[in-house]
Design a protein around this motif. Structure first.
Motif, short mmCIF file in Angstrom:
data_model
loop_
_atom_site.label_atom_id
_atom_site.label_comp_id
_atom_site.label_asym_id
_atom_site.label_seq_id
_atom_site.Cartn_x
_atom_site.Cartn_y
_atom_site.Cartn_z
N LEU A 51 0.66 -1.44 -0.03
CA LEU A 51 -0.03 -0.05 0.11
C LEU A 51 0.78 1.27 0.01
O LEU A 51 0.65 2.07 -0.76
CB LEU A 51 -1.09 -0.14 1.15
CG LEU A 51 -2.29 -0.91 1.12
CD1 LEU A 51 -2.74 -1.25 2.37
CD2 LEU A 51 -3.16 -0.44 0.20
N ALA A 52 1.80 1.29 0.75
CA ALA A 52 2.85 2.48 0.91
C ALA A 52 3.65 2.72 -0.38
O ALA A 52 3.70 3.87 -0.68
CB ALA A 52 3.80 2.46 2.11
N SER A 53 3.91 1.76 -1.24
CA SER A 53 4.60 1.73 -2.50
C SER A 53 3.87 2.41 -3.47
O SER A 53 4.19 2.90 -4.36
CB SER A 53 5.14 0.49 -2.65
OG SER A 53 4.27 -0.20 -3.22
N LYS A 54 2.50 2.33 -3.47
CA LYS A 54 1.63 2.57 -4.62
C LYS A 54 0.75 3.72 -4.21
O LYS A 54 0.28 4.59 -5.15
CB LYS A 54 0.62 1.41 -4.92
CG LYS A 54 1.41 0.46 -5.68
CD LYS A 54 0.53 -0.66 -6.14
CE LYS A 54 -0.06 -0.32 -7.52
NZ LYS A 54 -0.94 -1.33 -7.91
N GLN A 55 0.27 4.15 -2.80
CA GLN A 55 -0.64 4.80 -2.59
C GLN A 55 -0.09 6.34 -2.58
O GLN A 55 0.98 6.63 -2.57
CB GLN A 55 -1.14 4.79 -1.05
CG GLN A 55 -2.10 5.70 -0.63
CD GLN A 55 -3.06 4.91 0.27
OE1 GLN A 55 -3.76 4.10 -0.06
NE2 GLN A 55 -3.31 5.84 1.23
N VAL A 56 -0.95 7.17 -3.16
CA VAL A 56 -0.63 8.73 -3.28
C VAL A 56 -1.54 9.37 -2.20
O VAL A 56 -2.46 8.88 -1.81
CB VAL A 56 -0.98 9.25 -4.84
CG1 VAL A 56 -0.07 8.48 -5.82
CG2 VAL A 56 -2.11 9.08 -5.19
N GLY A 57 -0.97 10.80 -2.04
CA GLY A 57 -1.93 11.47 -1.11
C GLY A 57 -3.03 11.98 -1.72
O GLY A 57 -3.58 12.10 -2.88
N LEU A 58 -4.05 12.71 -0.86
CA LEU A 58 -4.99 13.33 -1.09
C LEU A 58 -4.90 14.80 -1.52
O LEU A 58 -3.64 15.22 -1.49
CB LEU A 58 -6.24 13.23 0.00
CG LEU A 58 -6.56 12.02 0.65
CD1 LEU A 58 -7.11 12.15 1.93
CD2 LEU A 58 -7.09 11.06 -0.34
#
Length: 169
Positions: A51-58
């Motif tokens: 999740l941390a490697s693919k997720q982007v911020g809002l």
């Protein structure tokens, strides 16, 4: 706003998001939902890392579409032991894998409300660019078809677009 299951919410013409504590009086609102962000739950280390490697911020400038989906699960869900909920959540429903399939196009944040005695257990917030709207719909459809969703007894699907004034600030 569309009631998916259970009782709905009164119509509202706009949404105001207030992060953190606010001293603003809570009047003249059609409804107010409260939740808190928390540590990651129901995840194992490899999932947290994926999740941390693919997720982007809002609040990405191009992500002008959003969805707020408040969800309440049944008493039967909460009567299960945590390992039983985890088995349904991930091993049967593949909730995290489904979400990973749509990152980074769809950003998300989960707010927990159950411990606050709110009418929903979770407030799920999603943001995406208009060109990713079909991907978002596919993700939501896939999640609603999982064994986990048999335990949902109240769900409202609220779709939003960022107000032009908010985009300038």
């Amino acid at each position: 706003m569309r009631t998916v299951i259970g009782s709905g919410l009164p119509e509202a013409s706009r949404l105001i998001i207030s992060e953190g504590r606010s001293d603003e009086p809570l009047t003249d609102h059609a409804w107010i939902l409260k939740g808190v962000t928390s540590n990651t739950r129901y995840t194992e280390r490899p999932e947290v890392e994926a999740l941390a490697s693919k997720q982007v911020g809002l609040a990405r400038p191009d992500a002008t579409c959003a969805a707020l989906i408040p969800i309440r699960k049944t008493a039967a869900w909460w009567d299960l032991a945590q390992n039983e909920r985890r088995a349904i959540f991930e091993e049967q429903s593949h909730h995290i894998k489904i979400g990973l399939d749509y990152l980074p196009a769809v950003a998300r944040r989960l707010h927990h409300s159950r411990e606050l005695a709110e009418p929903f257990d979770f407030l799920t917030w999603f943001e995406f660019a208009p060109q990713h709207a079909n991907e978002f719909e596919d993700m939501v459809d896939r999640l609603r078809q999982t064994p986990e969703w048999r335990y949902v007894d109240r769900e409202i699907d609220i779709r939003l677009s960022r107000h032009h004034e908010a985009m300038k600030s």
